[in-house]
Design a protein around this motif. Structure first.
Motif, PDB file in Angstrom:
ATOM      1  N   GLY A  83     -10.140  12.892   9.624  1.00  0.00           N
ATOM      2  CA  GLY A  83      -9.753  11.719   9.289  1.00  0.00           C
ATOM      3  C   GLY A  83      -8.306  11.539   9.018  1.00  0.00           C
ATOM      4  O   GLY A  83      -7.659  12.386   9.401  1.00  0.00           O
ATOM      5  N   SER A  84      -7.723  10.400   8.444  1.00  0.00           N
ATOM      6  CA  SER A  84      -6.344  10.327   8.396  1.00  0.00           C
ATOM      7  C   SER A  84      -5.719   9.844   7.036  1.00  0.00           C
ATOM      8  O   SER A  84      -6.491   9.175   6.630  1.00  0.00           O
ATOM      9  CB  SER A  84      -5.746   9.210   9.636  1.00  0.00           C
ATOM     10  OG  SER A  84      -6.104   7.959   9.201  1.00  0.00           O
ATOM     11  N   ILE A  85      -4.518  10.409   6.780  1.00  0.00           N
ATOM     12  CA  ILE A  85      -4.060   9.898   5.608  1.00  0.00           C
ATOM     13  C   ILE A  85      -2.739   9.433   5.850  1.00  0.00           C
ATOM     14  O   ILE A  85      -1.722   9.902   6.706  1.00  0.00           O
ATOM     15  CB  ILE A  85      -3.644  11.282   4.523  1.00  0.00           C
ATOM     16  CG1 ILE A  85      -4.952  11.868   4.459  1.00  0.00           C
ATOM     17  CG2 ILE A  85      -3.080  10.675   3.477  1.00  0.00           C
ATOM     18  CD1 ILE A  85      -4.889  13.122   3.276  1.00  0.00           C
ATOM     19  N   ARG A  86      -2.334   8.122   5.338  1.00  0.00           N
ATOM     20  CA  ARG A  86      -1.227   7.312   5.591  1.00  0.00           C
ATOM     21  C   ARG A  86      -0.500   7.332   3.877  1.00  0.00           C
ATOM     22  O   ARG A  86      -0.895   6.821   3.199  1.00  0.00           O
ATOM     23  CB  ARG A  86      -1.133   6.023   6.293  1.00  0.00           C
ATOM     24  CG  ARG A  86      -1.918   6.063   7.555  1.00  0.00           C
ATOM     25  CD  ARG A  86      -1.961   4.938   8.094  1.00  0.00           C
ATOM     26  NE  ARG A  86      -0.589   4.487   8.733  1.00  0.00           N
ATOM     27  CZ  ARG A  86      -0.004   4.865   9.914  1.00  0.00           C
ATOM     28  NH1 ARG A  86      -0.873   5.732  10.695  1.00  0.00           N
ATOM     29  NH2 ARG A  86       1.124   4.447  10.148  1.00  0.00           N
ATOM     30  N   LEU A  87       0.638   7.854   3.982  1.00  0.00           N
ATOM     31  CA  LEU A  87       1.548   7.645   2.723  1.00  0.00           C
ATOM     32  C   LEU A  87       2.773   6.831   2.933  1.00  0.00           C
ATOM     33  O   LEU A  87       3.661   7.248   4.030  1.00  0.00           O
ATOM     34  CB  LEU A  87       1.894   8.944   2.155  1.00  0.00           C
ATOM     35  CG  LEU A  87       2.562   9.001   0.837  1.00  0.00           C
ATOM     36  CD1 LEU A  87       1.429   8.762  -0.254  1.00  0.00           C
ATOM     37  CD2 LEU A  87       2.741  10.640   0.318  1.00  0.00           C
ATOM     38  N   GLU A  88       2.814   5.787   2.150  1.00  0.00           N
ATOM     39  CA  GLU A  88       3.985   4.851   2.466  1.00  0.00           C
ATOM     40  C   GLU A  88       4.048   4.358   3.956  1.00  0.00           C
ATOM     41  O   GLU A  88       5.150   4.236   4.584  1.00  0.00           O
ATOM     42  CB  GLU A  88       5.177   5.500   1.928  1.00  0.00           C
ATOM     43  CG  GLU A  88       5.185   5.781   0.483  1.00  0.00           C
ATOM     44  CD  GLU A  88       6.597   6.096  -0.006  1.00  0.00           C
ATOM     45  OE1 GLU A  88       7.050   7.002   0.657  1.00  0.00           O
ATOM     46  OE2 GLU A  88       6.973   5.555  -1.239  1.00  0.00           O
ATOM     47  N   ASN A 112     -13.069   5.171   3.841  1.00  0.00           N
ATOM     48  CA  ASN A 112     -11.944   4.457   3.579  1.00  0.00           C
ATOM     49  C   ASN A 112     -11.398   4.068   2.299  1.00  0.00           C
ATOM     50  O   ASN A 112     -12.388   3.621   1.681  1.00  0.00           O
ATOM     51  CB  ASN A 112     -12.112   3.267   4.542  1.00  0.00           C
ATOM     52  CG  ASN A 112     -12.442   3.572   6.111  1.00  0.00           C
ATOM     53  OD1 ASN A 112     -11.742   4.159   6.767  1.00  0.00           O
ATOM     54  ND2 ASN A 112     -13.598   2.879   6.449  1.00  0.00           N
ATOM     55  N   PHE A 113     -10.290   4.291   1.982  1.00  0.00           N
ATOM     56  CA  PHE A 113      -9.680   4.166   0.632  1.00  0.00           C
ATOM     57  C   PHE A 113      -8.395   4.171   0.524  1.00  0.00           C
ATOM     58  O   PHE A 113      -7.756   4.422   1.472  1.00  0.00           O
ATOM     59  CB  PHE A 113     -10.276   5.354  -0.120  1.00  0.00           C
ATOM     60  CG  PHE A 113      -9.737   5.565  -1.680  1.00  0.00           C
ATOM     61  CD1 PHE A 113     -10.551   4.734  -2.586  1.00  0.00           C
ATOM     62  CD2 PHE A 113      -8.581   5.904  -1.886  1.00  0.00           C
ATOM     63  CE1 PHE A 113     -10.098   4.557  -4.013  1.00  0.00           C
ATOM     64  CE2 PHE A 113      -8.077   6.130  -3.293  1.00  0.00           C
ATOM     65  CZ  PHE A 113      -8.943   5.263  -4.269  1.00  0.00           C
ATOM     66  N   PRO A 138       0.815  -1.116   0.076  1.00  0.00           N
ATOM     67  CA  PRO A 138      -0.147   0.090   0.111  1.00  0.00           C
ATOM     68  C   PRO A 138       0.753   1.328   0.090  1.00  0.00           C
ATOM     69  O   PRO A 138       1.937   1.201   0.677  1.00  0.00           O
ATOM     70  CB  PRO A 138      -0.832  -0.119   1.240  1.00  0.00           C
ATOM     71  CG  PRO A 138      -0.760  -1.477   1.559  1.00  0.00           C
ATOM     72  CD  PRO A 138       0.580  -2.175   1.185  1.00  0.00           C
ATOM     73  N   VAL A 139       0.399   2.340  -0.979  1.00  0.00           N
ATOM     74  CA  VAL A 139       1.291   3.492  -0.923  1.00  0.00           C
ATOM     75  C   VAL A 139       0.342   4.648  -0.265  1.00  0.00           C
ATOM     76  O   VAL A 139       0.869   5.650   0.326  1.00  0.00           O
ATOM     77  CB  VAL A 139       1.580   3.680  -2.372  1.00  0.00           C
ATOM     78  CG1 VAL A 139       0.534   3.801  -3.113  1.00  0.00           C
ATOM     79  CG2 VAL A 139       2.441   5.105  -2.246  1.00  0.00           C
ATOM     80  N   LEU A 140      -0.974   4.307  -0.438  1.00  0.00           N
ATOM     81  CA  LEU A 140      -1.809   5.541   0.123  1.00  0.00           C
ATOM     82  C   LEU A 140      -2.935   4.767   0.859  1.00  0.00           C
ATOM     83  O   LEU A 140      -3.645   3.997   0.423  1.00  0.00           O
ATOM     84  CB  LEU A 140      -2.215   6.532  -1.156  1.00  0.00           C
ATOM     85  CG  LEU A 140      -3.416   7.543  -0.611  1.00  0.00           C
ATOM     86  CD1 LEU A 140      -2.584   8.494   0.269  1.00  0.00           C
ATOM     87  CD2 LEU A 140      -4.167   8.220  -1.680  1.00  0.00           C
ATOM     88  N   ALA A 141      -3.211   5.226   1.987  1.00  0.00           N
ATOM     89  CA  ALA A 141      -4.555   4.635   2.637  1.00  0.00           C
ATOM     90  C   ALA A 141      -5.077   5.797   3.444  1.00  0.00           C
ATOM     91  O   ALA A 141      -4.495   6.646   4.230  1.00  0.00           O
ATOM     92  CB  ALA A 141      -3.839   3.855   3.838  1.00  0.00           C
ATOM     93  N   ILE A 142      -6.479   5.854   3.245  1.00  0.00           N
ATOM     94  CA  ILE A 142      -7.359   6.996   3.849  1.00  0.00           C
ATOM     95  C   ILE A 142      -8.441   6.168   4.827  1.00  0.00           C
ATOM     96  O   ILE A 142      -8.925   5.460   4.433  1.00  0.00           O
ATOM     97  CB  ILE A 142      -8.114   7.629   2.746  1.00  0.00           C
ATOM     98  CG1 ILE A 142      -7.251   8.340   1.597  1.00  0.00           C
ATOM     99  CG2 ILE A 142      -8.794   8.884   3.353  1.00  0.00           C
ATOM    100  CD1 ILE A 142      -6.044   9.126   1.842  1.00  0.00           C
ATOM    101  N   GLU A 143      -8.478   7.048   6.031  1.00  0.00           N
ATOM    102  CA  GLU A 143      -9.548   6.512   7.007  1.00  0.00           C
ATOM    103  C   GLU A 143     -10.152   7.266   7.519  1.00  0.00           C
ATOM    104  O   GLU A 143      -9.995   8.369   7.922  1.00  0.00           O
ATOM    105  CB  GLU A 143      -8.543   5.718   7.985  1.00  0.00           C
ATOM    106  CG  GLU A 143      -7.861   4.411   7.586  1.00  0.00           C
ATOM    107  CD  GLU A 143      -6.916   3.747   8.918  1.00  0.00           C
ATOM    108  OE1 GLU A 143      -7.192   4.449   9.935  1.00  0.00           O
ATOM    109  OE2 GLU A 143      -6.319   2.856   8.571  1.00  0.00           O
TER     110      GLU A 143
END
Length: 566
Positions: free
Chosen positions: A361-366, A324-325, A300-305
């Protein structure tokens, strides 16, 4: 095999039945006379002979011959930059006599138009892809802005409203003449443009990509109006990249390539193979509409919660609802949905909170949680967003290609905060060659380029930022099949390089042809997800409809659904 699309045979102009053409070609319809042998002889309402036009050393038109008969729908197709819009601007007087070579014959006489007023006085009306309506004025005011009925030098408002109601009835609109343009959807605005053309006693109607921004229902309504005008003896020129629509309504098709006429097809004589049109447009066979690629999906490179967004003007209205995406390296993820589902709002809110308020919400990149309070922060983090509105939000049309390409990465060409002109020229030229942007040079004004080449400039701008995730919002809207194929190839190259790619599109065949996974959005939430191999148009629409019913909204009327183009 993923990436293939069947291209079938379409009978042009609905049905080639003799009965239909016996009616259309009758003297009463203004389309000619039928001889004893059953063949039809017609005098063209319009003839353009040996028309040539160049810009800054670039030959846009080369000895083009083109004719249209009364009561005929003549489709003009070709790649972006083939010369279609240029030819129509010559015809309508946007490019005046003397700025081109060749002859225009209209209704039996040579015409030398000095400007668009001259052509409009004869009933030649052009409707451009970008609508020329004033949003905060009413329908009536827009229709009669340039030629209001008057008595004793004073505008006759009763006559304005009477004639507006008549014109709206002709194009199938029931709105009040007082309705503001801003309160209408794009489809109805297009019909107002046609009503405005009818108010000028139109004899020849030119429509440049009239359905490019319309949903399926609005497109069908507009094409129905076009066929009704055919029965009234109005000649129509239809410029469109949607070949299924061309095949449905056209009586004749002319294909331009590199400013030349390369094919002319009489749709009354034979069913038309879509492959033939494409082959003529691009000068090569497209065995597959979508290029093949080897899929290698990584981590996963991008995760949206739990992403939530509220409307910037109506802050009590939640537009994106706890979404969530995610997207992985090397993966192309599509987002399908109807118009108004929240797809663009979701993408823009991610991209540095450029749309919406009260975002959470949260954004996770790498794997690392990040905060993106601005567009600059999003770019620095490795996100890029190609807007659906390239003319208003993606480009500075008055600036040259060079400046538009480097606009989002000035730090790379500006050591010491001063732009290095040589470095900027080199980078822009490299992207021009890599992306095959058709322009005289990188100093050419971007607004002079075709839609497909403008889109390549936008893509170049964001590729220069070296993004980890690229979000493409309607990346092929208003561009031809050849340019689409090139953009699909670029998407594949990005995925194969390990980037994550998100594609928002209203064209279901496009999503099915290029995506590894498709997420379905409706009313601000994701309501379905399918792998690229299992996704079908039916499954996507079923997921949307099921959600509509579960929300208690009922199944939406076709005319109000918008969005997905099957």
């Amino acid at each position: 095999m993923r990436g293939s699309l069947h291209t079938g045979s379409y009978p042009c102009g609905d049905s080639p039945s003799p009965d239909r053409y016996a009616i259309d070609l009758s003297p009463q319809a203004g389309r000619g006379e039928v001889s004893d042998q059953g063949t039809t002889t017609m005098t063209a309402m319009l003839e353009m002979r040996n028309v040539s036009k160049s810009f800054a050393g670039v030959q846009a038109l080369r000895d083009v011959n083109f004719s249209v008969h009364a009561g005929q729908i003549h489709a003009l197709v070709g790649e972006n930059g083939a010369g279609k819009s240029t030819l129509m601007k010559v015809l309508s007087g946007v490019y005046p006599h003397g700025s081109y070579e060749g002859t225009i014959i209209f209704e039996g006489e040579e015409r030398r138009f000095r400007d668009i007023n001259d052509s409009e006085a004869l009933g030649i009306i052009i409707i451009h892809q970008e609508l020329a309506l004033i949003p905060l004025m009413s329908i009536a005011e827009n229709i009669f802005l340039s030629h209001p009925p008057s008595k004793f030098g004073v505008i006759d408002r009763d006559e304005v409203y009477r004639r507006t109601r008549e014109l709206l009835a002709q194009v199938g609109l029931r709105e009040s003449p007082d309705t503001l343009i801003t309160d209408l959807g794009v489809g109805k605005q297009q019909l107002v443009e046609i009503a405005k053309a009818l108010s000028k006693r139109v004899r020849m109607l030119i429509l440049d990509e009239p359905t490019a921004s319309l949903n399926e229902a609005d497109s069908a309504a507009l094409l129905e109006r076009l066929m009704a005008f055919r029965e009234q003896g109005i000649g129509s020129i239809l410029i469109s990249h949607k070949l299924n629509e061309v095949a449905k309504v056209a009586d004749h098709i002319t294909v331009l390539r590199d400013g030349r006429t390369v094919d002319s097809i009489d749709c009354r004589a034979e069913p038309i193979q879509e492959d033939r049109i494409i082959r003529s447009m691009v000068n090569r066979d497209l065995a597959h509409r979508f290029p093949e690629r080897s899929v290698k999906i990584g981590e996963p490179v991008l995760a949206i919660e739990n992403w939530s967004v509220y409307h910037p003007i109506h802050p009590e209205r939640q537009v994106i609802k706890n979404v969530n995406f995610g997207v992985k390296r090397g993966e192309v993820v599509g987002i399908a949905g109807l118009m108004g589902a929240g797809r663009t709002e979701f993408a823009m809110s991610l991209f540095g909170r450029s749309w919406g308020t009260n975002i959470s919400g949260s954004i996770r990149l790498e794997g690392r949680e990040i905060v993106l309070p601005s567009v600059a922060a999003a770019i620095d983090a490795g996100l890029a967003y190609v807007t659906e509105d390239r003319k208003q939000l993606g480009l500075i049309l008055a600036d040259d290609v060079r400046k538009n390409i480097t606009l989002a990465s000035l730090d790379q060409v500006a050591p010491g905060r001063v732009i290095d002109d040589i470095a900027e020229l080199k980078v822009a030229s490299d992207y021009r060659n890599r992306m095959r942007i058709r322009c005289s040079d990188v100093y050419q004004e971007t607004g002079q380029l075709s839609g497909g080449n403008q889109q390549k400039v936008v893509l170049s701008k964001w590729l220069m930022t070296d993004p980890k995730v690229l979000i493409l919002d309607e990346p092929t809207r208003g561009i031809d099949v050849g340019a689409k194929y090139e953009i699909y190839c670029i998407i594949n190259e990005l995925a194969e390089a390990g980037r994550g790619v998100v594609v928002i599109s209203s064209e279901m065949p496009e999503l099915l042809g290029i995506c590894d996974r498709i997420c379905v959005m409706n009313d601000g939430a994701f309501v379905g997800e399918f792998s690229g191999t299992e996704a079908t148009q039916e499954k996507i629409m079923r997921a949307i409809m099921r959600n509509q019913r579960s929300n208690g909204n009922g199944v939406p009327e076709a005319a109000e659904m918008g969005g997905l183009q099957p």
